[in-house]
Design an enzyme around this catalytic site. Structure first.
Site, PDB file in Angstrom:
ATOM      1  N   SER A 241      -0.655  -0.787  -6.992  1.00  0.00           N
ATOM      2  CA  SER A 241      -1.441  -1.811  -6.326  1.00  0.00           C
ATOM      3  C   SER A 241      -0.501  -2.731  -5.550  1.00  0.00           C
ATOM      4  CB  SER A 241      -2.244  -2.623  -7.346  1.00  0.00           C
ATOM      5  OG  SER A 241      -1.357  -3.409  -8.104  1.00  0.00           O
ATOM      6  N   LYS A 242      -1.106  -3.683  -4.890  1.00  0.00           N
ATOM      7  CA  LYS A 242      -0.331  -4.585  -4.025  1.00  0.00           C
ATOM      8  C   LYS A 242       0.843  -5.237  -4.748  1.00  0.00           C
ATOM      9  CE  LYS A 242      -2.937  -5.997  -0.067  1.00  0.00           C
ATOM     10  NZ  LYS A 242      -4.320  -5.537  -0.316  1.00  0.00           N
ATOM     11  N   ARG A 243       0.623  -5.556  -6.022  1.00  0.00           N
ATOM     12  CA  ARG A 243       1.694  -6.311  -6.693  1.00  0.00           C
ATOM     13  C   ARG A 243       2.929  -5.453  -6.948  1.00  0.00           C
ATOM     14  NH1 ARG A 243       1.333  -5.178 -12.204  1.00  0.00           N
ATOM     15  NH2 ARG A 243      -0.482  -3.836 -12.367  1.00  0.00           N
TER      16      ARG A 243
END
Ligand code: GLU
Length: 469
Positions: A241-243
């Protein structure tokens, strides 16, 4: 399985970015096609008209292009094939493999409730009702007449044998009431028409494989070989994911990864050849078999990617790296001048050993691109005592007398000079370094001199020595 020549494909939906998982799927399809002497095709699944802009489609072309995964034919656009999808449904209706379902939204809701209460999938009363039993002009959908009993087995190359009970599969809609084809129908018709023999894709499509198998069977078409790839996870083992940082192919480009490093790296995400960490495309092609893909999710590992990227940066042609470095500087609005490309190309081989990314490589060329007179850092100024100035003046003359301007001869010249002066390099090296680099990271002295070239090196010395102490 027949012995049709292998044809693989990727079928991305344009979303505006190309996910790293799509890139890996593309790579595995490409590797398998090359390994078997088959073809690798591209289909753009552009039926979502709002998202499928030209720009979003271009992102896919650019991503594949950057990765060096060239399809073996022009792309197929799914939306443009809607008439063909409808024609296949007509044929299925004629064969009795599909039926028109005139359930109203209210009737469907009632059936859905009943199905839920009874723990079964929904069933349409129109399945066994003959034609003509409806009001002319009433809207309908077309449903697949799926088998009610037995099982559908997906002999997946990665997941093994996956069995679906047919009673758990409802009669899926093939055409919506507005006549538009549904996703599973379009995929099957397109894969069939494109001659796809192996469907290698993300395992989020495993359930679709069962439904798609039923469509193939309804048409008496040969079912492709399935291979569903596990997801790519972040370094911590959770879904990417983005993180976790970058997810889009273009982001890896922007962060300064080389496409060949990405190919090597992505190939290792879920597949491998023994303990081999670094391998060429030719080796991957000769070794790759989709059967060897592991079923567990692969984890992104930045250290490994950086290690590979450094390896490929050290291997690449300096002229190519120089072009990329110019691109990095431009993207940062770093002021470039005529001839800087030549300086960069000369500098790259001298500074690349420590560079993990093209951004780091670009950083390492900055010292050579500074404009005279350089602003010297305080530390370098402090080193320029009268004694050192006198020594650097003599060094300037010594360097000026050098017939060749190359690392080994300059190293020897610097050593010879220190000997003649009766001092260690430490007596003038740091000051010289400051004068040549203006305090930016730079290679060792001989390397810095070669990067700058003779006139610029002597010019920087002159500037520093002519500045008041
Ligand atoms: N369009 C689908 C996706 O983007 C892929 C479908 C397939 O590979 O069959 O995930």
């Amino acid at each position: 399985m027949s012995d049709r020549p292998v044809v693989t494909r990727i079928a991305p939906s344009p979303t505006g970015s190309m996910h790293i998982g799509t890139a890996r799927t593309a790579l595995f399809n490409w590797l398998y096609a090359k390994h078997t002497g088959g073809k690798f095709l591209l289909r753009i699944e552009d039926t979502d008209r709002e998202r499928s802009t030209d720009a979003a489609v271009q992102v896919i072309f650019d991503g594949l292009d950057w990765l060096g995964l060239k399809p073996d034919a022009e792309p197929v656009f799914q939306f443009a094939r809607a008439d063909r999808h409808r024609a296949v449904v007509e044929e299925m209706l004629a064969r009795g493999g599909a039926y028109r379902c005139y359930m109203t939204p209210d009737e469907l809701e009632i059936e859905r409730e009943a199905a839920r209460a009874e723990g079964r999938v929904i069933r349409s009363p129109w399945r066994d009702r003959g034609a003509g039993n409806y009001d002319e002009g009433q809207p309908y959908v077309v449903r697949l007449k799926s088998p009610l009993e037995g099982e559908t087995v997906i002999a997946d190359q990665v997941k093994g044998q996956v069995t679906f009970q047919n009673k758990t599969l409802d009669d899926l809609i093939l055409l919506r009431s507005d006549g538009s084809p549904t996703y599973n129908l379009a995929v099957v018709v397109d894969d069939h028409d494109m001659g796809i023999t192996h469907v290698i894709r993300g395992d989020d499509h495993l359930n679709n494989a069962a439904r798609q198998t039923l469509i193939y069977q309804a048409m008496d078409w040969e079912v492709p070989v399935w291979a569903h790839l596990p997801l790519i996870h972040g370094p911590d083992g959770t879904k990417l994911s983005k993180r976790h940082g970058a997810q889009a192919v273009s982001e890896f480009d922007d962060m300064g990864y080389l496409p060949e490093a990405m190919r090597n790296y992505l190939a290792k995400l879920g597949w491998g050849h023994g303990d081999d960490e670094i391998f060429s495309d030719a080796q991957a092609i000769s070794w790759f078999d989709v059967k060897d893909v592991v079923g567990a999710p692969a984890r992104l590992d930045w250290d490994k990617l950086n290690h590979l990227n450094n390896h490929y940066i050290r291997q690449a042609e300096p002229a190519r790296l120089a072009k990329l470095v110019v691109g990095v500087h431009k993207s940062r609005d770093f002021p470039l001048h005529d001839g800087d490309d030549v300086i960069i190309e000369r500098t790259v081989p001298l500074v690349r050993d420590g560079a993990k990314t093209m951004l780091e490589l670009a950083d390492a060329t900055v010292f050579a691109l500074k404009r005279r007179p350089l602003e010297l850092p305080e530390k370098a100024k402090g080193l320029l005592t009268d004694e050192t100035r006198g020594r650097l003046l003599r060094l300037r003359a010594h360097l000026d007398g050098q017939a060749t301007w190359e690392v080994p001869t300059l190293e020897a010249a610097l050593r010879g000079f220190a000997e003649a002066e009766g001092v260690g390099m430490g007596k003038f090296g740091p000051a010289l370094r400051g004068v040549l680099s203006g305090g930016s990271p730079a290679p060792d002295l001989a390397g810095a001199l070669v990067s700058l070239g003779k006139p610029e090196s002597l010019g920087r010395l002159d500037d520093a020595l002519s500045q008041p102490a």
